[in-house]
Design a protein around this motif. Structure first.
Motif, PDB file in Angstrom:
ATOM      1  N   THR A  52       0.848  -1.187  -0.004  1.00 30.44           N
ATOM      2  CA  THR A  52       0.056   0.058   0.029  1.00 30.44           C
ATOM      3  C   THR A  52       0.944   1.270   0.035  1.00 30.44           C
ATOM      4  O   THR A  52       0.560   2.224  -0.850  1.00 30.44           O
ATOM      5  CB  THR A  52      -0.964   0.115   1.121  1.00 30.44           C
ATOM      6  N   PRO A  53       1.782   1.479   1.001  1.00 31.31           N
ATOM      7  CA  PRO A  53       2.603   2.829   0.870  1.00 31.31           C
ATOM      8  C   PRO A  53       3.217   3.019  -0.398  1.00 31.31           C
ATOM      9  O   PRO A  53       3.457   4.083  -1.028  1.00 31.31           O
ATOM     10  CB  PRO A  53       3.794   2.461   2.048  1.00 31.31           C
ATOM     11  N   GLN A  54       3.653   1.794  -1.103  1.00 34.45           N
ATOM     12  CA  GLN A  54       4.417   1.971  -2.455  1.00 34.45           C
ATOM     13  C   GLN A  54       3.249   2.390  -3.523  1.00 34.45           C
ATOM     14  O   GLN A  54       3.754   3.329  -4.334  1.00 34.45           O
ATOM     15  CB  GLN A  54       5.057   0.536  -2.796  1.00 34.45           C
ATOM     16  N   ARG A  55       1.971   1.884  -3.307  1.00 34.28           N
ATOM     17  CA  ARG A  55       1.081   2.252  -4.292  1.00 34.28           C
ATOM     18  C   ARG A  55       0.579   3.925  -4.127  1.00 34.28           C
ATOM     19  O   ARG A  55       0.387   4.636  -5.016  1.00 34.28           O
ATOM     20  CB  ARG A  55      -0.146   1.391  -4.463  1.00 34.28           C
ATOM     21  N   LEU A  56       0.542   4.234  -2.831  1.00 38.02           N
ATOM     22  CA  LEU A  56       0.318   5.754  -2.620  1.00 38.02           C
ATOM     23  C   LEU A  56       1.268   6.574  -2.844  1.00 38.02           C
ATOM     24  O   LEU A  56       1.162   7.816  -3.039  1.00 38.02           O
ATOM     25  CB  LEU A  56      -0.123   5.762  -0.947  1.00 38.02           C
ATOM     26  N   GLN A  57       2.443   6.140  -3.115  1.00 34.43           N
ATOM     27  CA  GLN A  57       3.843   6.922  -3.142  1.00 34.43           C
ATOM     28  C   GLN A  57       3.444   7.487  -4.763  1.00 34.43           C
ATOM     29  O   GLN A  57       3.869   8.717  -4.931  1.00 34.43           O
ATOM     30  CB  GLN A  57       4.990   6.313  -3.196  1.00 34.43           C
ATOM     31  N   ARG A  58       2.837   6.815  -5.683  1.00 32.42           N
ATOM     32  CA  ARG A  58       2.505   7.145  -6.971  1.00 32.42           C
ATOM     33  C   ARG A  58       1.777   8.427  -7.196  1.00 32.42           C
ATOM     34  O   ARG A  58       2.171   9.410  -7.785  1.00 32.42           O
ATOM     35  CB  ARG A  58       1.523   6.083  -7.716  1.00 32.42           C
ATOM     36  N   TYR A  59       1.066   8.659  -6.057  1.00 34.35           N
ATOM     37  CA  TYR A  59       0.076   9.946  -6.020  1.00 34.35           C
ATOM     38  C   TYR A  59       0.577  11.129  -5.142  1.00 34.35           C
ATOM     39  O   TYR A  59       0.209  12.183  -5.086  1.00 34.35           O
ATOM     40  CB  TYR A  59      -1.350   9.653  -5.582  1.00 34.35           C
ATOM     41  N   ASP A  60       1.621  10.651  -4.450  1.00 31.94           N
ATOM     42  CA  ASP A  60       2.423  11.663  -3.487  1.00 31.94           C
ATOM     43  C   ASP A  60       3.709  11.380  -3.307  1.00 31.94           C
ATOM     44  O   ASP A  60       4.226  10.942  -2.013  1.00 31.94           O
ATOM     45  CB  ASP A  60       1.681  11.623  -2.231  1.00 31.94           C
ATOM     46  N   PRO A  61       4.750  11.807  -4.404  1.00 36.38           N
ATOM     47  CA  PRO A  61       6.122  11.111  -4.273  1.00 36.38           C
ATOM     48  C   PRO A  61       6.871  11.956  -3.058  1.00 36.38           C
ATOM     49  O   PRO A  61       6.355  13.092  -2.806  1.00 36.38           O
ATOM     50  CB  PRO A  61       6.569  11.722  -5.831  1.00 36.38           C
ATOM     51  N   GLY A  62       7.593  11.178  -2.553  1.00 32.81           N
ATOM     52  CA  GLY A  62       8.501  11.729  -1.690  1.00 32.81           C
ATOM     53  C   GLY A  62       9.425  10.477  -0.773  1.00 32.81           C
ATOM     54  O   GLY A  62       8.951   9.587  -0.639  1.00 32.81           O
TER      55      GLY A  62
END
Length: 272
Positions: A52-62
């Motif tokens: 999940t964190p890796q997928r969410l990183q797509r929309y909020d890189p950092g």
């Protein structure tokens, strides 16, 4: 002479009982156990949680996601370890119902890491199942001892299936997917509102948005299916426990076959 006759009489009764137990038709128990084993082994649910964190990183890189990714990976490994204990137990029922001997080795101490993210009750329940399997393997249990194994394992198994494991999947996993859905909509809607993109680019963005939302919906359905599987496993084993002294009665067989059919439907949803 009377002592010898008494011993012989007891031996005959015991032998007859063992023979009767070994002749019990455990086909339904075997079918349900095998299906349960197949069902709980699917690790896609845990993988979804870990990723999940890796997928969410797509929309909020950092860089702030690095700690979350590491934490989730560790949590997922512990959950997988817990599910492995359940799968090992179901495998043992498959073996016993086929009148074969369990071959099982596990280090109970390895479960101590579970308490870093899971409750003491869950850890103790997992250890209880492992100890039951170790004893069954050490004593060479076969079909005639399946009642004893079911009796010892039911409490710990119910604790796991209806307790923290179910709560984590139902609440934490589901919350992840709600956050992901919001992130998908916010990310793509923001891009679609920008005038610098051509109409063709916006069509492509819409397609990607729908693709990501479809993936999210599939994961939600998979969670529902897996929760149903956990419930079916718990219900089926309770039926085994309630009827542990008559495992071949028609009513129990019908219930187990019915639960096996239902679990296979849930498996299809997860694999879809």
């Amino acid at each position: 002479m009377h002592r010898i006759q008494g011993w012989f009489h007891t031996f005959c009764i015991t032998s007859t009982c063992l023979l009767l137990v070994s002749c019990i038709n455990l086909t339904a128990v075997h079918e349900w156990s095998q299906t349960s084993l197949n069902a709980v082994q699917y690790s896609e649910i845990v993988t979804t949680y870990a990723d999940t964190p890796q997928r969410l990183q797509r929309y909020d890189p950092g860089p702030h996601w690095a700690n979350q990714i590491e934490k989730r990976t560790a949590q997922a490994q512990l959950l997988q370890q817990l599910l492995t204990v359940i799968a090992d137990y179901m495998s043992s029922l498959v073996t016993l119902s086929a009148d074969s001997t369990i071959n099982y080795t596990n280090d109970v101490q390895s479960l101590s890491k579970l308490d870093t993210h899971l409750s003491t009750n869950t850890q103790q329940a997992a250890s209880g199942i492992v100890n039951t399997l170790l004893e069954a393997a050490a004593r060479g249990y076969q079909a005639q001892q399946i009642e004893e194994v079911i009796t010892k394992a039911n409490g710990p198994l119910q604790q796991i299936m209806k307790g923290e494991l179910r709560t984590i999947i139902d609440q934490d996993f589901r919350q992840d997917l709600r956050i992901e859905k919001l992130s998908i909509n916010r990310y793509y809607n923001s891009l679609l509102e920008q005038k610098r993109y051509s109409q063709a680019a916006k069509v492509a963005l819409l397609e990607w948005k729908e693709f990501r939302l479809t993936e999210n919906l599939k994961r939600q359905k998979a969670i529902d299916a897996y929760l149903n599987i956990l419930d079916d496993v718990a219900k089926g084993h309770q039926e085994l426990y309630n009827n542990r002294d008559q495992l071949d009665i028609v009513e129990l067989s019908k219930a187990l076959y019915g639960l096996a059919r239902t679990m296979r439907k849930h498996i299809k949803v997860i694999l879809h």
